[in-house]
Design a protein around this motif. Structure first.
Motif, PDB file in Angstrom:
ATOM      1  N   SER A  92     -18.528  30.942 -47.875  1.00 41.59           N
ATOM      2  CA  SER A  92     -19.935  31.144 -47.501  1.00 41.59           C
ATOM      3  C   SER A  92     -20.458  32.461 -48.063  1.00 41.59           C
ATOM      4  O   SER A  92     -21.628  32.551 -48.461  1.00 41.59           O
ATOM      5  CB  SER A  92     -20.084  31.116 -45.979  1.00 41.59           C
ATOM      6  OG  SER A  92     -19.656  29.876 -45.447  1.00 41.59           O
ATOM      7  N   GLY A  93     -19.596  33.478 -48.110  1.00 44.29           N
ATOM      8  CA  GLY A  93     -19.998  34.749 -48.699  1.00 44.29           C
ATOM      9  C   GLY A  93     -20.371  34.597 -50.165  1.00 44.29           C
ATOM     10  O   GLY A  93     -21.360  35.185 -50.631  1.00 44.29           O
ATOM     11  N   PHE A  94     -19.600  33.795 -50.904  1.00 45.24           N
ATOM     12  CA  PHE A  94     -19.938  33.542 -52.309  1.00 45.24           C
ATOM     13  C   PHE A  94     -21.253  32.777 -52.409  1.00 45.24           C
ATOM     14  O   PHE A  94     -22.083  33.066 -53.285  1.00 45.24           O
ATOM     15  CB  PHE A  94     -18.813  32.777 -52.993  1.00 45.24           C
ATOM     16  CG  PHE A  94     -17.725  33.645 -53.536  1.00 45.24           C
ATOM     17  CD1 PHE A  94     -17.866  34.281 -54.761  1.00 45.24           C
ATOM     18  CD2 PHE A  94     -16.549  33.839 -52.827  1.00 45.24           C
ATOM     19  CE1 PHE A  94     -16.866  35.097 -55.270  1.00 45.24           C
ATOM     20  CE2 PHE A  94     -15.542  34.649 -53.320  1.00 45.24           C
ATOM     21  CZ  PHE A  94     -15.697  35.283 -54.553  1.00 45.24           C
ATOM     22  N   GLU A  95     -21.464  31.792 -51.539  1.00 45.83           N
ATOM     23  CA  GLU A  95     -22.735  31.054 -51.579  1.00 45.83           C
ATOM     24  C   GLU A  95     -23.907  31.973 -51.264  1.00 45.83           C
ATOM     25  O   GLU A  95     -24.949  31.923 -51.933  1.00 45.83           O
ATOM     26  CB  GLU A  95     -22.716  29.887 -50.596  1.00 45.83           C
ATOM     27  CG  GLU A  95     -24.032  29.114 -50.614  1.00 45.83           C
ATOM     28  CD  GLU A  95     -24.116  27.973 -49.627  1.00 45.83           C
ATOM     29  OE1 GLU A  95     -25.254  27.531 -49.326  1.00 45.83           O
ATOM     30  OE2 GLU A  95     -23.071  27.515 -49.141  1.00 45.83           O
ATOM     31  N   ILE A  96     -23.756  32.811 -50.262  1.00 46.71           N
ATOM     32  CA  ILE A  96     -24.820  33.747 -49.903  1.00 46.71           C
ATOM     33  C   ILE A  96     -25.146  34.672 -51.080  1.00 46.71           C
ATOM     34  O   ILE A  96     -26.313  34.924 -51.393  1.00 46.71           O
ATOM     35  CB  ILE A  96     -24.411  34.557 -48.662  1.00 46.71           C
ATOM     36  CG1 ILE A  96     -24.389  33.636 -47.430  1.00 46.71           C
ATOM     37  CG2 ILE A  96     -25.349  35.742 -48.434  1.00 46.71           C
ATOM     38  CD1 ILE A  96     -23.655  34.227 -46.244  1.00 46.71           C
ATOM     39  N   ALA A  97     -24.098  35.142 -51.760  1.00 47.06           N
ATOM     40  CA  ALA A  97     -24.302  36.017 -52.922  1.00 47.06           C
ATOM     41  C   ALA A  97     -25.038  35.286 -54.039  1.00 47.06           C
ATOM     42  O   ALA A  97     -25.932  35.855 -54.689  1.00 47.06           O
ATOM     43  CB  ALA A  97     -22.957  36.542 -53.419  1.00 47.06           C
ATOM     44  N   MET A  98     -24.694  34.008 -54.262  1.00 48.86           N
ATOM     45  CA  MET A  98     -25.356  33.258 -55.319  1.00 48.86           C
ATOM     46  C   MET A  98     -26.810  32.965 -54.953  1.00 48.86           C
ATOM     47  O   MET A  98     -27.690  32.983 -55.824  1.00 48.86           O
ATOM     48  CB  MET A  98     -24.608  31.959 -55.582  1.00 48.86           C
ATOM     49  CG  MET A  98     -23.209  32.119 -56.158  1.00 48.86           C
ATOM     50  SD  MET A  98     -23.135  33.232 -57.605  1.00 48.86           S
ATOM     51  CE  MET A  98     -24.334  32.485 -58.706  1.00 48.86           C
TER      52      MET A  98
ATOM     53  N   PHE B  83     -31.670  39.989 -48.202  1.00 49.97           N
ATOM     54  CA  PHE B  83     -30.601  39.519 -47.333  1.00 49.97           C
ATOM     55  C   PHE B  83     -31.062  39.529 -45.882  1.00 49.97           C
ATOM     56  O   PHE B  83     -31.677  40.483 -45.410  1.00 49.97           O
ATOM     57  CB  PHE B  83     -29.355  40.399 -47.476  1.00 49.97           C
ATOM     58  CG  PHE B  83     -28.243  40.021 -46.531  1.00 49.97           C
ATOM     59  CD1 PHE B  83     -27.395  38.958 -46.829  1.00 49.97           C
ATOM     60  CD2 PHE B  83     -28.060  40.691 -45.329  1.00 49.97           C
ATOM     61  CE1 PHE B  83     -26.391  38.590 -45.955  1.00 49.97           C
ATOM     62  CE2 PHE B  83     -27.064  40.337 -44.445  1.00 49.97           C
ATOM     63  CZ  PHE B  83     -26.221  39.277 -44.768  1.00 49.97           C
ATOM     64  N   GLY B  84     -30.755  38.432 -45.200  1.00 52.52           N
ATOM     65  CA  GLY B  84     -31.089  38.354 -43.781  1.00 52.52           C
ATOM     66  C   GLY B  84     -29.977  37.667 -43.021  1.00 52.52           C
ATOM     67  O   GLY B  84     -29.435  36.650 -43.481  1.00 52.52           O
ATOM     68  N   TRP B  85     -29.644  38.209 -41.865  1.00 42.25           N
ATOM     69  CA  TRP B  85     -28.559  37.619 -41.079  1.00 42.25           C
ATOM     70  C   TRP B  85     -28.925  36.220 -40.604  1.00 42.25           C
ATOM     71  O   TRP B  85     -28.046  35.399 -40.346  1.00 42.25           O
ATOM     72  CB  TRP B  85     -28.232  38.513 -39.883  1.00 42.25           C
ATOM     73  CG  TRP B  85     -27.524  39.778 -40.261  1.00 42.25           C
ATOM     74  CD1 TRP B  85     -28.048  41.039 -40.261  1.00 42.25           C
ATOM     75  CD2 TRP B  85     -26.174  39.908 -40.719  1.00 42.25           C
ATOM     76  NE1 TRP B  85     -27.117  41.945 -40.688  1.00 42.25           N
ATOM     77  CE2 TRP B  85     -25.948  41.275 -40.975  1.00 42.25           C
ATOM     78  CE3 TRP B  85     -25.143  39.006 -40.950  1.00 42.25           C
ATOM     79  CZ2 TRP B  85     -24.731  41.773 -41.443  1.00 42.25           C
ATOM     80  CZ3 TRP B  85     -23.926  39.489 -41.420  1.00 42.25           C
ATOM     81  CH2 TRP B  85     -23.728  40.851 -41.653  1.00 42.25           C
ATOM     82  N   ASP B  86     -30.222  35.942 -40.504  1.00 40.47           N
ATOM     83  CA  ASP B  86     -30.639  34.624 -40.022  1.00 40.47           C
ATOM     84  C   ASP B  86     -30.249  33.525 -41.004  1.00 40.47           C
ATOM     85  O   ASP B  86     -29.538  32.577 -40.661  1.00 40.47           O
ATOM     86  CB  ASP B  86     -32.142  34.614 -39.737  1.00 40.47           C
ATOM     87  CG  ASP B  86     -32.979  35.135 -40.904  1.00 40.47           C
ATOM     88  OD1 ASP B  86     -32.400  35.657 -41.879  1.00 40.47           O
ATOM     89  OD2 ASP B  86     -34.226  35.008 -40.833  1.00 40.47           O
ATOM     90  N   TRP B  87     -30.688  33.657 -42.275  1.00 41.56           N
ATOM     91  CA  TRP B  87     -30.366  32.593 -43.225  1.00 41.56           C
ATOM     92  C   TRP B  87     -28.896  32.628 -43.645  1.00 41.56           C
ATOM     93  O   TRP B  87     -28.282  31.579 -43.910  1.00 41.56           O
ATOM     94  CB  TRP B  87     -31.291  32.630 -44.442  1.00 41.56           C
ATOM     95  CG  TRP B  87     -31.203  33.839 -45.347  1.00 41.56           C
ATOM     96  CD1 TRP B  87     -31.983  34.953 -45.313  1.00 41.56           C
ATOM     97  CD2 TRP B  87     -30.304  34.012 -46.452  1.00 41.56           C
ATOM     98  NE1 TRP B  87     -31.627  35.827 -46.311  1.00 41.56           N
ATOM     99  CE2 TRP B  87     -30.606  35.272 -47.038  1.00 41.56           C
ATOM    100  CE3 TRP B  87     -29.286  33.247 -47.009  1.00 41.56           C
ATOM    101  CZ2 TRP B  87     -29.909  35.761 -48.152  1.00 41.56           C
ATOM    102  CZ3 TRP B  87     -28.597  33.726 -48.119  1.00 41.56           C
ATOM    103  CH2 TRP B  87     -28.911  34.976 -48.676  1.00 41.56           C
ATOM    104  N   ALA B  88     -28.293  33.825 -43.665  1.00 44.79           N
ATOM    105  CA  ALA B  88     -26.868  33.910 -43.998  1.00 44.79           C
ATOM    106  C   ALA B  88     -26.018  33.219 -42.931  1.00 44.79           C
ATOM    107  O   ALA B  88     -25.037  32.520 -43.245  1.00 44.79           O
ATOM    108  CB  ALA B  88     -26.452  35.371 -44.147  1.00 44.79           C
ATOM    109  N   ALA B  89     -26.396  33.393 -41.666  1.00 43.93           N
ATOM    110  CA  ALA B  89     -25.660  32.743 -40.584  1.00 43.93           C
ATOM    111  C   ALA B  89     -25.784  31.226 -40.665  1.00 43.93           C
ATOM    112  O   ALA B  89     -24.841  30.494 -40.344  1.00 43.93           O
ATOM    113  CB  ALA B  89     -26.163  33.251 -39.236  1.00 43.93           C
TER     114      ALA B  89
END
Length: 329
Positions: free
Chosen positions: A146-152, A72-78
């Motif tokens: 977006s949280g669900f996409e990040i989790a997937m 997990f990285g704040w860069d790609w999650a953002a």
């Protein structure tokens, strides 16, 4: 531009009534009708066809799923959050401006001509329907989706899903797109019935039902608990073999499809022609009459469980009688 004829005394515009069942469920089977319907909705200019194209753009070019997302990285999650926020603002905001800002097509193909904006109403946050809808969409809806996409993405990169490639299973790869719309119809029906349970309706789902007459920003205007229920459909990819493009398609079918389905219009109409089919009359009936059409037209659970409204005046009488019986208990 010419105004299509009225098909109901209740509505400014409605499709041909009674609503016809999806060709998937007609008996005896009509395979050519099924193929024609899939072609018209996935391969011609419709909202789902545009979501399909956008999902391919993301999965294969703009933001593919990559091994680096195993950490997990704040860069790609953002970037995921930013991309979804931009898509929603452009699509939903654009539809709102076209339909209700510049009044791009007046009441042509509009289901209900009652205003969705105007005088202040204490029912809505900030006093106005559109402001209330935008707040719940942008502050809760897009971040939760977006949280669900990040989790997937994280799960996919860590081997928590079952990836499939077109070269391995071409038939499954193609068929999974319409299958996902069927699955989403089942998921939506079950979740929707749950949040119509009085305690959950009072504290959760009533936020969405402030919108009796709907506009594009109404689609994702929900309590955050409802957003979690709604986007939990993405968890199916923990057990369903799929490519990232399928994950993106289901996400956008909900993230952008809810606003198009709540636009209040059957299509974007310009230069005397329906340019983009967006539909939504099935769910428009739910917002008008509440205790009906909990699912989607894709899967006939409403028919099977006696909650179907086909748009006719006779069915309105039946739905209202059912609602009185429910409230009398």
């Amino acid at each position: 531009m010419s105004t299509p004829h009225r098909t109901s005394a209740v509505w400014n515009h409605a499709p041909e009534l009674p609503l016809a069942p999806m060709p998937y469920w007609q008996w005896p089977p009509r395979p050519w009708a099924v193929l024609r319907w899939i072609f018209e909705n996935f391969l011609q200019v419709s909202d789902r066809a545009l979501f399909l194209v956008y999902s391919f753009v993301i999965a294969f070019w703009l933001m593919p799923f990559v091994p680096a997302e195993a950490t997990f990285g704040w860069d790609w999650a953002a970037l995921v959050l930013l991309r979804n926020m931009v898509a929603v603002v452009l699509v939903v905001g654009g539809l709102h401006i076209w339909f209700y800002g510049i009044d791009g097509q007046g009441n042509v193909l509009r289901f209900d001509t009652r205003p969705i904006t105007g005088r202040k109403n204490a029912l809505f946050l900030f006093g106005y329907q559109t402001w209330d809808n935008m707040f719940h969409t942008l502050v809760f809806g897009v971040p939760i989706a977006s949280g669900f996409e990040i989790a997937m993405r994280w799960a996919f990169a860590n081997g928590g899903t079952m990836p499939v490639e077109f070269s391995q299973s071409p038939v499954w790869f193609v068929l999974l797109f319409p299958v996902l719309t069927l699955f989403q119809g089942v998921h939506f029906y079950l979740v929707h019935r749950l949040i119509h349970w009085p305690p959950l309706y009072r504290y959760v789902h009533s936020v969405h039902h402030r919108n009796v007459n709907v506009g594009p920003w109404s689609g994702l205007s929900m309590h955050p608990v409802e957003h979690v229920f709604y986007f939990s459909s993405l968890l199916i990819f923990f057990v369903l073999p799929a490519h990232p493009v399928h994950i993106m398609f289901l996400l956008h079918w909900q993230l952008l499809g809810a606003p198009t389905g709540h636009s209040g219009y059957e299509a974007v109409f310009a230069r005397n022609k329906a340019r983009i089919l967006i539909g939504g009359f099935f769910h428009q009936l739910h917002h008008r009459y509440y205790e009906c059409n909990y699912g989607s037209p894709e899967f006939p659970l409403d028919k099977w469980f006696g909650t179907y409204h086909d748009g006719t005046d006779e069915m309105t009488v039946n739905v209202r009688a059912r609602k009185r019986r429910m409230h009398a208990k």
